[in-house]
Design an enzyme around this catalytic site. Sequence first.
Site, PDB file in Angstrom:
ATOM      1  N   ARG A  10       0.836  -1.206   0.000  1.00  0.00           N
ATOM      2  CA  ARG A  10       0.000   0.000   0.000  1.00  0.00           C
ATOM      3  C   ARG A  10       0.869   1.253   0.000  1.00  0.00           C
ATOM      4  NH1 ARG A  10      -5.336   0.886   1.338  1.00  0.00           N
ATOM      5  NH2 ARG A  10      -5.788  -1.185   2.141  1.00  0.00           N
ATOM      6  N   GLY A  30      -0.121   1.051  10.486  1.00  0.00           N
ATOM      7  CA  GLY A  30       1.185   1.414  11.014  1.00  0.00           C
ATOM      8  C   GLY A  30       2.242   1.625   9.957  1.00  0.00           C
ATOM      9  N   LYS A 277      -6.675  -8.136  16.804  1.00  0.00           N
ATOM     10  CA  LYS A 277      -6.605  -7.040  17.782  1.00  0.00           C
ATOM     11  C   LYS A 277      -7.356  -7.372  19.077  1.00  0.00           C
ATOM     12  CE  LYS A 277      -4.475  -4.172  14.846  1.00  0.00           C
ATOM     13  NZ  LYS A 277      -3.144  -3.629  15.033  1.00  0.00           N
ATOM     14  N   ALA A 377      -0.050   2.115  20.599  1.00  0.00           N
ATOM     15  CA  ALA A 377       0.448   2.142  21.983  1.00  0.00           C
ATOM     16  C   ALA A 377       1.530   3.210  22.128  1.00  0.00           C
ATOM     17  CB  ALA A 377       1.006   0.775  22.357  1.00  0.00           C
ATOM     18  N   LYS A 378       2.413   3.263  21.138  1.00  0.00           N
ATOM     19  CA  LYS A 378       3.523   4.222  21.203  1.00  0.00           C
ATOM     20  C   LYS A 378       3.008   5.656  21.030  1.00  0.00           C
ATOM     21  CE  LYS A 378       7.180   1.048  19.856  1.00  0.00           C
ATOM     22  NZ  LYS A 378       8.339   0.784  19.001  1.00  0.00           N
ATOM     23  N   ASP A 498      43.232 -29.991   2.287  1.00  0.00           N
ATOM     24  CA  ASP A 498      42.283 -30.645   3.197  1.00  0.00           C
ATOM     25  C   ASP A 498      41.366 -31.520   2.329  1.00  0.00           C
ATOM     26  OD1 ASP A 498      40.393 -31.019   5.379  1.00  0.00           O
ATOM     27  OD2 ASP A 498      39.148 -29.529   4.356  1.00  0.00           O
TER      28      ASP A 498
END
Length: 725
Positions: A10, A30, A277, A377-378, A498
């Site tokens: 988006r 967000g 949620k 929340a932030k 080796d």
Amino acid sequence: MPRLVIISNRLPITINRKDGELHYHPSAGGLATGLNSLDQSLERIWIGWPGQEVNDPEEQEVIRQDLLEEGLVPVFLTQQEISLYYEGFSNKTIWPHFHYFTQYTTYNDEYWEAYQQANRKFADATIPLIRPDDLVWVHDYQLMLLPAMIRQAFPKVSIGFFLHIPFPSYEVFRVLPWRKEILEGVLGADQIGFHTFNYMRHFLSASYRIAGFEHNFGKLTVGNRLINVDVFPMGIDYDKYAFPEINLNGDDSSFSIKQLAKGKKLIISIDRLDYTKGIPNRLLTFEKFLKKYPEYHRKVSLMMLVVPSRANVDQYQELKEQVDKLVGNINGQFGTFDWTPVQYFYRSLNFSELITLYQEGDIALITPLRDGMNLVAKEYVASKEKSKDGVLILSEMAGASNELMDALIVNPQDANGIVDAIHQALVMTEHERRWRLTNMQEKLKKYNVRHWAATFFKEQKKLMEKQQDQQTHQISAEEREQLISKYRTANKRLLMLDYDGTLMGFHNDPQAVQPDGELLDLLQQLAEKEENQVVVNSGRDRHTLQEWLGHLPIQFAAEHGVWVKKDKDWEINSSLNNKWKKEIRPVLENLVERTPGSFIEEKDYSVAWHYRSIDRDLGEKRVREFRDVLLYLTHNLDLQVLEGNKVVEIKNAGVNKGKATDLWLNGTDWEFILAIGDDHTDEDIFKVLPDSAFTIKVGLDRSIANYSLPGVSEVRSLLKEILAQ
Ligand SMILES: O=P(O)(O)OC[C@H]1O[C@H](O[C@H]2O[C@H](CO)[C@@H](O)[C@H](O)[C@H]2O)[C@H](O)[C@@H](O)[C@@H]1O
Ligand SMILES: O=c1ccn([C@@H]2O[C@H](COP(=O)(O)OP(=O)(O)O)[C@@H](O)[C@H]2O)c(=O)[nH]1
């Protein structure tokens, strides 16, 4: 400065059609709000879907021109793509599955087909715009195949991928039939970022278990490419919420929100309508609270904002009905003429309304069942910058809880715990509210969205330098030429090689790595040259080396220097004994008993415990458990413990491949020395060789060798080139 090319499903701007007219407005969610807050001074282009079906080419062109001014490039999705790729595979398969709602995961081949095609469509829109020195950032679960598609077109361009949602535990992820393709798509990126350490370790575990890529502290090598997997918790534009540039008094609806909040304690709840949620749980918990604490009736209201989202997906429609009903029940049960317990809004708010809600909210009740981060929340905490008053109740299932430890952290399924938290928030002292908020604000100020982007950016650039280093470490055409020319002119040449991982590939069964015809021919021809001394310096036991290679005119060091064969017979390093074996053996046998699939290899003067065919983590856990016992025993017995690639080997101290190499160095003036090896036991060889020697490490791990080669086939090509001289 490189340009930043962002690709997300988006765009930060969504188009709406109203009365035939197109309207542009900021996208909710967000990712859009976060990325849109990035430093605008950095030159960037952003490719994505404008959130609206537009089929008319002329209209598409108008939109393209409008968006171009903002550095945005639209990808137009058809109605079919929207329903099969966006609503389908993205939101009916990956979204529920990655959020542990596996009962909602839809397994549909048509969706998968559409997901691949849509990722291809984003790739086709992106590839023509990329310049080789750009930094490309692909975002989120809708575009997990895109990094590999861009990688195919641009093998060298630096690609970052960030997942904004949780990456589930391997046990959940493995259920997806398309798990391998999804992982390989993401692994096309150079840097892969997650919000939390748990998501990161789940991804690493899946990469190892499903695609076989092992990591070392988050660094893994895919093909020839070093990849960095790390944690970058996304922050917010702190100042935007702390010091909002709006006139709150002039806004009608903001004023109404303030009026609603007057004289009451306001609990706010803000999310997109999404089953992740935990909105119904929250309502039921609030109901429980009202039952348990009648003294708070008419004193507390829940202001619930639910933002419409993914309305065409069945579960979202059902959820809407469920929420409507629950709100009705609570209000019907407890409401009075002057009090509506739940103020419910099904719409999105403009910025000033949102800020007012944050500022007026005495408590933010954020209890998602799963959430990648949760920026609300932030934002709530930041908006309390001035008042320093408010309480955040936050679900431990939100990524944000890893940083906001001073919130009241709750388990979203524990209704009683949340009821207690609401009560605790209501009676909390002003002092406690202040210090909790201040602690969280300090963090959010520092780890803001610019910090998030800058850190991702910085780490990606650091990684580019590391990758470059590795490329330069890889022997160049010019250095190869020097090596060949030195070889050509030398009369005494030592080739110290080796075996496993250098001349032959790695296999779960060590006995299955018998030399093939090509290798036998190569060694035979190299050894036949009079000037050459070919030595195979291996950790393998002498019997195997003798059986597989003993007929060739080459010399050997076996068991990491325990045995040496220069002429006809094998000779032992004189300082050895194996009396210690009877003490060590029972310890290793106990390991085998408890760890099916592991086994002991007994050599003449060493014993090894192999765990190559069992889960690496279990093997390492066993090694840790036994390390102390082994160290104690080996200290008393003057032994050494070598931790190799899925093997622990115990032998006498002071014996290694380097000590064995000394036997060839002393007494001969070699004019050309070439040593090639792949693991850390070969570092002992590189260490003792003179500076003039050509030392080559196989693989991309750190080494003191001068050069590196990617794998066995490249080693063989080099040896063939030498042979052709
Ligand atoms: O584009 P939509 O389908 O309408 O969905 C909106 C966005 O939701 C998701 O957000 C996630 O990213 C946030 C920021 O990193 C994070 O805080 C949150 O926990 C995640 O759920 C999704 O990842 C975006 O792609 C969507 O655009
Ligand atoms: O009416 C609204 C409500 C919320 N948001 C924004 O939507 C984002 C939600 O992000 P979050 O990480 O909490 O969840 P997501 O929706 O991405 O899963 C936040 O930045 C909010 O400010 C918005 O733009 N309009």
